[in-house]
Design a protein around this motif. Structure first.
Motif, PDB file in Angstrom:
ATOM      1  N   SER A 128       0.813  -1.219   0.000  1.00  0.00           N
ATOM      2  CA  SER A 128       0.000   0.000   0.000  1.00  0.00           C
ATOM      3  C   SER A 128       0.845   1.268   0.000  1.00  0.00           C
ATOM      4  CB  SER A 128      -0.910   0.014   1.235  1.00  0.00           C
ATOM      5  OG  SER A 128      -0.141   0.061   2.432  1.00  0.00           O
ATOM      6  N   ILE A 129       2.168   1.136   0.232  1.00  0.00           N
ATOM      7  CA  ILE A 129       3.057   2.299   0.212  1.00  0.00           C
ATOM      8  C   ILE A 129       3.211   2.780  -1.230  1.00  0.00           C
ATOM      9  CG2 ILE A 129       5.375   3.165   0.722  1.00  0.00           C
ATOM     10  CD1 ILE A 129       5.634   0.934   2.811  1.00  0.00           C
ATOM     11  N   PRO A 130       2.925   4.055  -1.511  1.00  0.00           N
ATOM     12  CA  PRO A 130       3.031   4.567  -2.885  1.00  0.00           C
ATOM     13  C   PRO A 130       4.434   4.376  -3.463  1.00  0.00           C
ATOM     14  CG  PRO A 130       1.895   6.140  -1.472  1.00  0.00           C
ATOM     15  CD  PRO A 130       2.450   5.079  -0.567  1.00  0.00           C
ATOM     16  N   VAL A 131       4.517   3.893  -4.678  1.00  0.00           N
ATOM     17  CA  VAL A 131       5.743   3.674  -5.450  1.00  0.00           C
ATOM     18  C   VAL A 131       6.657   2.634  -4.784  1.00  0.00           C
ATOM     19  CG1 VAL A 131       7.767   4.694  -6.565  1.00  0.00           C
ATOM     20  CG2 VAL A 131       5.652   6.033  -6.346  1.00  0.00           C
ATOM     21  N   LEU A 132       7.133   2.918  -3.563  1.00  0.00           N
ATOM     22  CA  LEU A 132       8.049   2.011  -2.881  1.00  0.00           C
ATOM     23  C   LEU A 132       7.455   0.622  -2.708  1.00  0.00           C
ATOM     24  CD1 LEU A 132      10.837   1.836  -1.471  1.00  0.00           C
ATOM     25  CD2 LEU A 132       9.665   2.388   0.677  1.00  0.00           C
ATOM     26  N   GLY A 133       6.135   0.560  -2.522  1.00  0.00           N
ATOM     27  CA  GLY A 133       5.464  -0.714  -2.309  1.00  0.00           C
ATOM     28  C   GLY A 133       5.490  -1.639  -3.511  1.00  0.00           C
ATOM     29  N   GLN A 134       5.907  -1.113  -4.679  1.00  0.00           N
ATOM     30  CA  GLN A 134       6.010  -1.941  -5.882  1.00  0.00           C
ATOM     31  C   GLN A 134       7.353  -2.680  -5.954  1.00  0.00           C
ATOM     32  OE1 GLN A 134       3.535  -2.327  -8.117  1.00  0.00           O
ATOM     33  NE2 GLN A 134       2.208  -0.933  -6.981  1.00  0.00           N
ATOM     34  N   PHE A 135       8.304  -2.268  -5.098  1.00  0.00           N
ATOM     35  CA  PHE A 135       9.648  -2.826  -5.151  1.00  0.00           C
ATOM     36  C   PHE A 135       9.824  -3.943  -4.134  1.00  0.00           C
ATOM     37  CE2 PHE A 135       9.971   1.311  -7.017  1.00  0.00           C
ATOM     38  CZ  PHE A 135      10.981   1.242  -7.954  1.00  0.00           C
ATOM     39  N   THR A 136      10.486  -5.020  -4.555  1.00  0.00           N
ATOM     40  CA  THR A 136      10.802  -6.112  -3.632  1.00  0.00           C
ATOM     41  C   THR A 136      12.139  -5.818  -2.951  1.00  0.00           C
ATOM     42  OG1 THR A 136      12.036  -7.427  -5.239  1.00  0.00           O
ATOM     43  CG2 THR A 136       9.648  -7.722  -5.183  1.00  0.00           C
ATOM     44  N   LEU A 137      12.437  -6.568  -1.909  1.00  0.00           N
ATOM     45  CA  LEU A 137      13.680  -6.381  -1.174  1.00  0.00           C
ATOM     46  C   LEU A 137      14.893  -6.578  -2.077  1.00  0.00           C
ATOM     47  CD1 LEU A 137      15.336  -6.061   1.445  1.00  0.00           C
ATOM     48  CD2 LEU A 137      15.042  -8.526   1.818  1.00  0.00           C
TER      49      LEU A 137
END
Length: 517
Positions: free
Chosen positions: A34-43
């Motif tokens: 649900s975090i904008p933009v950052l939430g699309q990235f995996t570790l």
């Protein structure tokens, strides 16, 4: 035998789920997603991109500033008594990077994430060039001499960075051996099936996989590999010195021909890539994150920047300053992704067979080789070239997989030096590779089986090596940065490690005094 092979494949099925979890973590959790933009990235993506961006900034964009320097180093002709030349090291690492992943990886990424995945490959490769610089420089600094060879890489610099803890190097060496040995049957399978398809296309007869033709082909693959590998790393590099340029130039010329006869599609190619990077078509899921993850993940599998798995090639070179090999290895990432992967990306994107009604995209997309071959056929001017397109596609695929096999066995040998410096240990690795793991891939073809789940093991261990290597080079990066400052300050004069406050066995004052340009 067939039941054993099926059992082996089924055993590795569990690794597919673990691999998917690691490559998706933590986007499976709604709070993170649900975090904008950052939430699309995996570790893993954050680690790779974050490290690449950090290295790029801290080195002052070393991949741009020293691009020409890397080319100049490669163009210098020099004979070496210990180790291999910078050019041979470049070709050896390129033999690993320019592998089946340049076709299967790129095709698979586009098939799942759309043409936009290529944009993220480019972006990750740009920053990955800086990562490759740091890896290669550390590999050079902490390399060791073994007879008339230099050995090193991740197994060696990790041990030194973690305060000479021998168990660190041993553990990584064992993991690397496990990784490379398990990937050999898969690459052998690729070589075998690709050459088999070429034979069938040329003769017009589809031979049974139990026919004499396939048994002869199996013997040729095993014997040729053994002949090259048992000649040592110098024989391997003599082969890759010739094979890699032929592969790269031949593949590039072929795709340039396709670009020339489809010149009107070039604008569409760039529109599809840049638009698809942020707004993928519905047929590819229509989600921004899919293209991003596929592009970076498959780009990594191709250029291997950030994994440390090609660092052994960097360590094997004889050079007067560690940073020189860093510049060279950054070029290897450029060649792999910006040239070879882009060529495949053009073929798949411009072929656009998902838009062609004569193809059932839902079915054909599961076979990346079929997607690649049919994309070439679509771009060829007329049906007269259909056979040629199949032969070319399969031969390129076979050559890429064959050089990857060679590089993998050589890197296994180098890793073994961390476990034992005896020639018996080296020969044992060669025997297991050439006469057990490679024949296993041949047997799978002869039994008409595929070891798809073994590829999942590669994905899993790729993830593990990122989690090992990226934190390691982040901790040790200050040493690489110091070496770069030394290079700039001294204008690349012969290096001694005491100038950056590090003690090594190779970079002594005696070495600097004896080094001749």
């Amino acid at each position: 035998m067939e039941s054993i092979l099926v059992g082996v494949n089924n055993f590795f099925a569990i690794f597919s789920k673990i691999s998917s979890f690691l490559w998706s973590f933590p986007t499976q959790f709604s709070g993170w997603k649900s975090i904008p933009v950052l939430g699309q990235f995996t570790l893993l993506v954050l680690l790779l991109l974050g490290a690449g961006i950090w290295f790029t900034i801290k080195t002052g964009f070393v991949q741009i500033k020293n691009f020409k320097k890397g080319i100049k180093i490669l163009s210098q002709k020099k004979s070496v008594e210990i180790g291999i030349s910078p050019f041979a090291s470049f070709m050896l690492s390129s033999a690993m990077r320019i592998g089946a992943g340049n076709i299967t990886g790129v095709t698979g990424a586009i098939a799942v994430g759309g043409p936009g995945a290529l944009f993220w490959m480019w972006l990750s490769a740009f920053f990955g060039m800086a990562t490759a610089f740091v890896e290669a420089t550390l590999s050079q600094i902490f390399k060791e001499r073994k007879g008339d060879e230099y050995v090193g890489g991740l197994t060696h610099y990790a041990e030194k960075i973690f305060r000479n803890k021998h168990w660190v190097g041993i553990s990584i060496a064992i993991a690397f051996l496990f990784y490379r040995l398990l990937s050999m049957p898969v690459h052998t399978f690729h070589v075998f099936t690709a050459v088999g398809t070429v034979i069938s296309t040329v003769t017009g007869h589809v031979a049974s996989r139990t026919s004499v033709v396939y048994y002869v082909l199996a013997l040729v693959i095993v014997i040729s590999l053994a002949f090259i590998v048992f000649g040592g790393i110098k024989r391997v590099t003599r082969f890759t010195d010739k094979m890699v340029p032929v592969m790269a130039i031949g593949y590039t010329l072929m795709v340039l021909f396709l670009i020339a006869v489809n010149f009107n599609r070039i604008p569409d190619f760039f529109v599809a890539v840049f638009k698809g990077a942020f707004t993928p078509d519905a047929i590819f899921g229509g989600m921004f994150g899919v293209a991003l993850i596929q592009g970076i993940k498959r780009g990594l599998l191709s250029n291997e920047a950030g994994m440390g798995t090609t660092s052994m090639a960097a360590a094997s070179a004889d050079t007067k300053h560690p940073c020189e090999q860093g510049f060279v290895q950054a070029l290897s990432v450029f060649l792999d992704t910006f040239i070879i992967c882009s060529m495949t990306g053009f073929v798949i994107t411009m072929g656009a067979i998902w838009e062609n009604p004569i193809y059932d995209w839902s079915t054909i997309k599961s076979s990346v080789i079929d997607v690649f071959a049919q994309s070439i056929a679509v771009l060829m001017p007329g049906t007269a070239f259909d056979k040629f397109s199949i032969i070319f596609g399969c031969m390129a695929y076979a050559c890429f997989a064959f050089t990857t096999l060679l590089g993998g066995i050589s890197f296994c040998e180098i890793s073994t030096s961390k476990l034992s410096t005896s020639n018996r240990a080296t020969n044992l690795v060669r025997i297991v590779s050439c006469f057990i793991m490679v024949p296993l891939g041949c047997l799978c073809v002869l039994a008409n089986l595929e070891l798809g789940n073994m590829w999942s093991v590669s994905d899993l261990i790729n993830a593990i090596f990122i989690l090992i290597n990226v934190p390691t080079i982040l901790i040790g990066s200050k040493i690489a940065f110091a070496a770069l400052k030394d290079y700039v300050k001294t204008n690349g004069k012969p290096f001694t490690s005491d100038r950056i406050g590090v003690k090594t066995s190779v970079w002594t004052k005696e070495f600097a005094e004896s080094y001749k340009d």
